[in-house]
Motif scaffolding. Structure first.
Motif, mmCIF file in Angstrom:
data_model
loop_
_atom_site.group_PDB
_atom_site.id
_atom_site.type_symbol
_atom_site.label_atom_id
_atom_site.label_comp_id
_atom_site.label_asym_id
_atom_site.label_seq_id
_atom_site.Cartn_x
_atom_site.Cartn_y
_atom_site.Cartn_z
ATOM 1 N N THR A 33 0.832 -1.196 0.000
ATOM 2 C CA THR A 33 0.000 0.000 0.000
ATOM 3 C C THR A 33 0.868 1.248 0.000
ATOM 4 O O THR A 33 1.933 1.279 0.641
ATOM 5 C CB THR A 33 -0.943 0.039 1.215
ATOM 6 O OG1 THR A 33 -0.174 -0.159 2.391
ATOM 7 C CG2 THR A 33 -2.017 -1.020 1.126
ATOM 8 N N ALA A 34 0.406 2.253 -0.722
ATOM 9 C CA ALA A 34 1.114 3.526 -0.794
ATOM 10 C C ALA A 34 0.442 4.503 0.173
ATOM 11 O O ALA A 34 -0.795 4.550 0.272
ATOM 12 C CB ALA A 34 1.057 4.075 -2.214
ATOM 13 N N ARG A 35 1.260 5.300 0.873
ATOM 14 C CA ARG A 35 0.723 6.287 1.813
ATOM 15 C C ARG A 35 0.295 7.527 1.044
ATOM 16 O O ARG A 35 0.997 7.974 0.122
ATOM 17 C CB ARG A 35 1.791 6.679 2.829
ATOM 18 C CG ARG A 35 2.255 5.547 3.730
ATOM 19 C CD ARG A 35 3.524 5.960 4.471
ATOM 20 N NE ARG A 35 4.603 6.253 3.529
ATOM 21 C CZ ARG A 35 5.605 7.090 3.775
ATOM 22 N NH1 ARG A 35 5.683 7.718 4.941
ATOM 23 N NH2 ARG A 35 6.549 7.301 2.879
ATOM 24 N N GLY A 36 -0.835 8.091 1.469
ATOM 25 C CA GLY A 36 -1.319 9.312 0.834
ATOM 26 C C GLY A 36 -1.669 10.353 1.874
ATOM 27 O O GLY A 36 -1.368 10.193 3.063
ATOM 28 N N TYR A 37 -2.355 11.394 1.430
ATOM 29 C CA TYR A 37 -2.726 12.506 2.296
ATOM 30 C C TYR A 37 -3.623 12.054 3.436
ATOM 31 O O TYR A 37 -4.513 11.230 3.237
ATOM 32 C CB TYR A 37 -3.432 13.579 1.445
ATOM 33 C CG TYR A 37 -3.869 14.782 2.220
ATOM 34 C CD1 TYR A 37 -5.218 14.956 2.540
ATOM 35 C CD2 TYR A 37 -2.950 15.738 2.640
ATOM 36 C CE1 TYR A 37 -5.631 16.068 3.256
ATOM 37 C CE2 TYR A 37 -3.354 16.852 3.358
ATOM 38 C CZ TYR A 37 -4.695 17.022 3.661
ATOM 39 O OH TYR A 37 -5.098 18.120 4.369
ATOM 40 N N SER A 38 -3.369 12.583 4.597
ATOM 41 C CA SER A 38 -4.230 12.352 5.761
ATOM 42 C C SER A 38 -4.421 10.875 6.078
ATOM 43 O O SER A 38 -5.534 10.441 6.388
ATOM 44 C CB SER A 38 -5.597 13.021 5.507
ATOM 45 O OG SER A 38 -6.374 13.046 6.673
ATOM 46 N N GLY A 39 -3.353 10.120 5.989
ATOM 47 C CA GLY A 39 -3.407 8.707 6.365
ATOM 48 C C GLY A 39 -4.073 7.798 5.351
ATOM 49 O O GLY A 39 -4.249 6.601 5.617
ATOM 50 N N ALA A 44 -1.510 -1.188 -4.421
ATOM 51 C CA ALA A 44 -1.081 -1.112 -5.817
ATOM 52 C C ALA A 44 -0.199 -2.291 -6.187
ATOM 53 O O ALA A 44 0.340 -2.972 -5.316
ATOM 54 C CB ALA A 44 -0.320 0.195 -6.054
ATOM 55 N N ASP A 45 -0.048 -2.506 -7.500
ATOM 56 C CA ASP A 45 0.806 -3.596 -7.984
ATOM 57 C C ASP A 45 2.249 -3.401 -7.512
ATOM 58 O O ASP A 45 2.913 -4.345 -7.089
ATOM 59 C CB ASP A 45 0.772 -3.636 -9.514
ATOM 60 C CG ASP A 45 -0.632 -3.839 -10.042
ATOM 61 O OD1 ASP A 45 -1.203 -2.895 -10.624
ATOM 62 O OD2 ASP A 45 -1.171 -4.947 -9.839
#
Lengths: 132, 64
Positions: A33-39, A44-45
């Motif tokens: 999993t990729a980290r994004g804004y606000s947790g 993703a592959d």
């Protein structure tokens, strides 16, 4: 001279991408999993783990290229891979070009131009016939 | 003359490829592996040399 081709780089070769990612001091991992804004998290592959608060997700598309998905907010990602991932794509292109040139047995020279362009010159080795 | 392929990889990741000293369709065969691995070709411009061998081929076929 024969022809000119202009290309918009698309990520296809994961091995070359891995080398390009590592050249930037980063890590490529599979199926995470990729980290994004606000947790927020995005599965993703492949994921490029960045040093900042966000990561880059790579999602495979129908044409077998990988789409780059990330949060560009705040400049965190840009700082590590360049504007619109330009530095990453440039490094990826270099790795791919060198790989293909080596596979084709071409002699390769490269130089960095003033505007930051990397020029790779791949030359066909000349065969010399010797009469005995 | 030495056949060579010049690949310019720009800071934004876009790429220009130029083939030198090839004639006819040789240049396409030479650059195809590069074009394939890089991605989506946005523009291709053929130089006069590309058409040299093609023109010779057509002349042969036209002879009676």
């Amino acid at each position: 001279m024969s022809h000119f081709t202009s290309i918009k780089t698309a990520i296809k070769d994961i091995e070359s991408l891995k080398t390009a990612v590592e050249s930037l001091g980063l890590t490529l991992v599979e199926n995470q999993t990729a980290r994004g804004y606000s947790g927020q998290k995005l599965k993703a592959d492949y994921v490029i783990k960045l040093k900042g608060p966000y990561d880059i997700a790579l999602k495979k598309q129908r044409n077998d290229t990988y789409e780059i998905v990330t949060d560009w907010w705040g400049g965190h990602v840009e700082k590590e891979v360049g504007k619109n991932a330009g530095q990453l794509l440039q490094n990826y292109g270099i790795v791919c070009a060198m790989k293909i040139a080596k596979e084709r047995g071409l002699e390769v020279e490269h130089e960095k131009m003033k505007d930051g362009t990397i020029r790779i010159v791949a030359t066909e080795a000349q065969t010399i016939s010797v009469r005995g | 003359m030495t056949k060579k392929i010049v690949i310019d990889i720009k800071k934004d990741g876009s790429i220009n490829i130029e083939a030198f000293n090839y004639t006819g369709g040789e240049c396409e065969k030479a650059t195809e592996p590069f074009e394939e691995v890089f991605g989506q070709t946005t523009e291709k411009t053929y130089k006069p040399e590309f058409y040299e061998k093609e023109k010779q081929k057509n002349q042969l076929f036209n002879r009676s």
